[in-house]
Write a protein that holds these residues in place. Structure first.
Motif, short mmCIF file in Angstrom:
data_model
loop_
_atom_site.label_atom_id
_atom_site.label_comp_id
_atom_site.label_asym_id
_atom_site.label_seq_id
_atom_site.Cartn_x
_atom_site.Cartn_y
_atom_site.Cartn_z
N VAL A 117 0.82 -1.22 0.00
CA VAL A 117 0.00 0.00 0.00
C VAL A 117 0.86 1.26 0.00
O VAL A 117 0.45 2.29 -0.53
N TYR A 118 2.04 1.17 0.59
CA TYR A 118 2.95 2.31 0.56
C TYR A 118 3.72 2.35 -0.75
O TYR A 118 3.78 3.37 -1.43
N ASN A 119 4.28 1.21 -1.12
CA ASN A 119 5.11 1.15 -2.31
C ASN A 119 4.37 1.55 -3.58
O ASN A 119 4.96 1.99 -4.54
N LYS A 121 1.68 3.62 -3.57
CA LYS A 121 0.93 4.85 -3.32
C LYS A 121 -0.57 4.63 -3.35
O LYS A 121 -1.31 5.39 -3.97
N LYS A 142 10.29 5.59 8.54
CA LYS A 142 10.91 6.40 7.49
C LYS A 142 9.90 6.80 6.42
O LYS A 142 10.19 7.61 5.55
N THR A 144 6.90 8.38 4.29
CA THR A 144 6.64 9.81 4.14
C THR A 144 5.16 10.17 4.18
O THR A 144 4.78 11.26 3.79
N ILE A 145 4.32 9.23 4.59
CA ILE A 145 2.90 9.57 4.71
C ILE A 145 2.49 9.42 6.17
O ILE A 145 3.16 8.74 6.94
#
Lengths: 335, 335
Positions: A117-119, A121, A142, A144-145
């Motif tokens: 879900v982060y990788n 976006k 680390k 950024t969201i």
DNA sequence: CTGAAAGCGCTTACAG
DNA sequence: CTGAAAGCGCTTACAG
């Protein structure tokens, strides 16, 4: 129904521009109420569905929140995080947001792989449900969201967290036993496993100190191994008159174990738990426990994460949600 | 890290076009292996994350699956659907896909509101986890994206479903009791509540028929109300020698109820359940039950839904996954 | 093997 | 109040 319908089609149908359609459907200023209604009705009739990807691409908002949870909490036969998850998703809906659940496997955790879900976006923010290994958390931090921790926190970490007021509840629960005349009180729970257990334990210890009761190390009983799997409980040689268990499930196991040893609960030994879960009511006797007020915890968490999405700088620190002691039948007054 | 990085930035960094970057990162033909590696390493170094929305907008694929589940299954204190959910999400990961969970509230269900994941085109397909009302299912079946039912099916419906082979398992489990000499066998479960209960019941009935045992209607015992809430069980006047329960949880309640009435299990009365859930092992005696093979059911479901996404015409019908009987201590041989 | 161009369906800043 | 234009960040068909 079968051919695709975008804002353009609605605009063509009504002989207006797609800009007006966009404004009308998203309740933005810049269209008359009359036109807005006409657009909404037409959209409905044509079976229009907004394209979230197109919207996201433009607004840089996904309208999705990631819910991260370790596979060990899912395979645990426990419904606690399931209901939390459900509550989160229900509450998110009011914000027009969906919840994408992602399971962190033991391998992902040890290989330090960031969640999909982060990788990709896919989400605007992340709620971490239940404690993960320090190393993995350090990696996650680390990111950024916006992110918050639910049901735990990490020392040395600036990530905001929502937890029950475990320390104070542990104190209150132990104090209740002392009030009832108990002074030989054991604690059941692996105090290095999670921040919740540790804080409940320290609350227990505080109650002992305040009442001039010495801490006995053989009265602190491990209940799980490094993987979080429950282990056989070691009952102290000299049976305490009461046990504070870090969760209802272990309280349930303990009661059955005591029964097996011929010890009557609560007549000869009192037991209290935490969480107000199913285990506290299917037990015989039913268990005196703590209601963590999950509903309040969840609504706080959802509020915090959405505020952080709009204002990532804002700090909320450690938010403690008060709980309530629920008295049932597992405690005897021995005064 | 802080400034945004898209394929263009990578392309600029390497002095190539973003087309090559796209091909390299998505493992498509059209770039040399050398360039592909260089691109991947640079992307990694620059902290590149693909923008799923941009990809989706172009490919018309969301790389998300919707998992629909009624709030009643979430608030039920049962971990069964949680583990199913977790398994689904883990399996989806191998397809590069995430799972968006959506809770269908009682209100959404009765007001016939389509799920957000559909209305906002957030998913490529939908898995419905556990039975919903017929009216709501009929609404859902108008949806234009692939959908499958998990753990239930609907008569008159063309939607593909994955279920345990409940009918046959009900038959086998009852047959086991008959083998052990039982002929007075009751069934516990509301046979109109779900397709699973109904089919398990019909399997039970088949076993009776084949062994020339008359069906007694007072031996068919309701266990839940219209909302799915468990109700007090009505034990028949003439106590049967065995009970087939539609799930372990009810078997657990029944055993405790029988114990309360002074009936010894299994000495005076045998009990069997379904699901191989926590309840079957925390019960005393442990419960003879059925392992539904959730892992197989889930892997089948995930395979089917992804095939349907690539080929929506393909029909899979009702897929039955075989289960296994697990013998524990709740059945007595009375031959 | 490599890249220029078009376009997916929205939203936003701007002009009228 | 209304709309023309630009652009978000990708992928794909096509040309070289």
């Amino acid at each position: 129904m079968t051919k695709k319908v975008s804002m353009s089609e609605i605009a063509n149908e009504l002989g207006i521009s797609k800009v007006s359609v966009s404004k009308a459907l998203s309740d933005k200023d810049g269209v008359s109420e009359e036109l807005r209604n006409k657009v909404k009705i037409t959209a409905q009739r044509m079976g229009y569905r907004i394209n979230n990807s197109a919207r996201s691409l433009k607004t840089d908002r996904q309208y999705n929140i990631g819910i991260l949870i370790s596979e060990k909490y899912v395979g645990d036969n426990e419904a606690y995080y399931f209901s939390v998850c459900g509550e989160i998703i229900k509450k998110l809906d009011a914000y027009g947001t969906s919840g994408i659940m992602e399971i962190i496997s033991a391998k992902t955790e040890s290989d330090l792989i960031l969640p999909r879900v982060y990788n990709e976006k896919k989400v605007d923010g992340i709620i971490v449900l239940g404690q993960l290994s320090s190393n993995y958390l350090i990696l996650l931090e680390k990111i950024t969201i916006p992110m918050i921790y639910f049901d735990f926190y990490r020392q040395d970490s600036k990530i905001d967290s929502i937890t029950a007021d475990n320390f104070y509840l542990g104190y209150q629960l132990t104090d209740l036993l002392i009030d009832r005349g108990h002074r030989d009180i054991a604690f059941v729970g692996s105090i290095r496993a999670t921040s919740s257990i540790q804080d409940r334990y320290l609350g227990y210890y505080k109650a002992l100190i305040e009442n001039n009761i010495a801490l006995k190390l053989d009265y602190v009983i491990e209940d799980r191994d490094d993987q979080g799997k429950f282990i056989e409980l070691e009952i102290p040689k000299n049976l305490p008159t009461a046990f504070v268990c870090n969760c209802d499930r272990v309280a349930f196991y303990l009661i059955n174990k005591l029964k097996g040893l011929g010890v009557k609960v609560p007549e000869e030994c009192s037991v209290v738990g935490f969480d107000n879960s199913l285990f506290s009511t299917i037990s015989n006797p039913t268990i005196t426990t703590v209601d963590n007020n999950v509903e309040k915890m969840v609504s706080t968490a959802v509020k915090v994460i959405s505020k952080k999405i709009n204002n990532p700088q804002k700090i909320y620190d450690r938010i403690l949600v008060p709980g309530t002691i629920i008295e049932r039948d597992s405690v005897k007054n021995i005064n």
